[in-house]
Each structure stands twice: as C-alpha cells, then as structure tokens.
Scaffold this active site. Structure first.
Site, PDB file in Angstrom:
ATOM      1  CD  GLU A   1      -2.246   4.878  -4.467  1.00 13.26           C
ATOM      2  OE1 GLU A   1      -3.353   4.335  -4.667  1.00 13.26           O
ATOM      3  OE2 GLU A   1      -1.253   4.248  -4.098  1.00 13.26           O
ATOM      4  CD  GLU A   2      -3.583   5.892  -0.337  1.00  9.02           C
ATOM      5  OE1 GLU A   2      -4.688   5.535   0.130  1.00  9.02           O
ATOM      6  OE2 GLU A   2      -2.553   5.215  -0.213  1.00  9.02           O
ATOM      7  CG  LEU A   3     -11.505   7.350  -4.772  1.00 11.06           C
ATOM      8  CD1 LEU A   3     -11.389   8.288  -5.974  1.00 11.06           C
ATOM      9  CD2 LEU A   3     -12.409   6.171  -5.101  1.00 11.06           C
TER      10      LEU A   3
END
Length: 186
Positions: free
Chosen positions: A122-124
């Site tokens: 998540e939120e790469l």
C-alpha cells in the site's frame, strides 16, 4: 474494477498495480479481494505492507477490518493488535502486517502451514524504490506455486518519481488498473 476482479479470479497475472487519485477505491477493492483469495486458497497466507510500520494500524489494518465486516466475516476472523495480525479461524490462515522500514523482519515470518502467497504494497511510491520492493517480494513470496502481488498508490506529482516510471514499463505478468474518484467503486 470488474476487469481487475475477473483477471484476479482467473489468475491471469501475478502482479496487480492499482494507481489513481485519492478516493478512487483502490485500497477498498484490494482489501475486499484478500479474504476472498484466502478462502479459495486454504494454504495461502497474506502479508500487507506500508513503508513505515507505525502507519499500519490506522490504514491497511483498519481497511481490512472494514472489508471483513463488508463480507460479513467478522465472526470468522480473530484480529489482534499485538501482534498486528488477523487469523481466519476456519483454516488458521493469517494476514500479517509489516513495515518496509524493517525489511529484515519479513524473512523471519513463518506461517504455521502453507506459504505467503498474497502480498500487498500500500502506498507503493513511499517504498525506497523498485530494488527494495523486489527484495521484499523475494523474501515474502516463497514456498508456493501461486502468488498475487498487489501494489497500490496515488501517483506522485513528480513525473520522475520511481513509481510513476514503474507503471510506464509494461510487464507480461502485470495487470495495471487506473482509477479516479469519478468512477464507481466496489
């Protein structure tokens, strides 16, 4: 997200990249699909990651709690905060939560059976680049024949950001989905 859902159900790809603006329901979609994938793959566990460990509880952990409730599965999951994990009670499968700021701890995750076959970044764009992400993938995804790797993020404003460049390079085993808050969600 129907195209993405169908592709995941068919396991046509291993890597699924969801990029788009805030409020585009990327995280909601991924959190809804993880329990479904676990139910269909009883030897498969999940690992959910953010770059910073201290952001897990108020973001992806809460997001997965929401998804479990949406599925009506709250009586089938035991969710703990110490350690931060969720256990699917019918099978004992686990959802682990880790931060990319402590990558060495990923190698030490040993599920009680089976293997980690679901990985969500998540939120790469907050991770330290493609090499750091690749190292995490190699540490986490091992011991099974099937894997689902999800990567979600809001594209940074800087065109030169590694994450923006990452989605511009096509890969044979990658499915990309772009969404905005204007499109209907899951």
């Amino acid at each position: 997200f129907l195209d993405a859902y169908d592709d995941i159900r068919d396991h046509a790809h291993t890597e699924y990249v969801f990029h788009g603006g805030r409020g585009s329901t990327k995280s909601s979609f991924i959190s809804l699909i993880i329990p479904e994938l676990m139910d269909g793959n009883p030897d498969m566990h999940a690992l959910v990651m953010r770059q910073v460990k201290d952001t897990l509880r108020d973001s992806v952990y809460s997001q997965l709690m929401w998804a479990i409730i949406e599925h009506g599965l709250e009586d089938k999951f035991r969710c703990t905060v110490s350690p931060l994990e969720m256990t699917y009670l019918p099978t004992g499968q686990k959802i682990y939560f880790r931060g990319g700021d402590e990558p060495g701890k990923i190698k030490s995750i040993k599920p009680p059976f089976g293997y980690i076959g679901i990985l969500w970044f998540e939120e790469l764009d907050q991770f330290k680049g493609p090499e750091a992400v690749r190292n995490i993938e190699q540490s986490a995804i091992r011991g099974g024949d099937t894997a689902y790797i999800f990567k979600s993020f809001n594209p940074p404003r800087q065109a030169a950001s590694w994450a923006n460049k990452y989605v511009q390079v096509p890969k044979a085993n990658q499915f990309r989905h772009h969404s905005t808050y204007l499109q209907p969600g899951p």
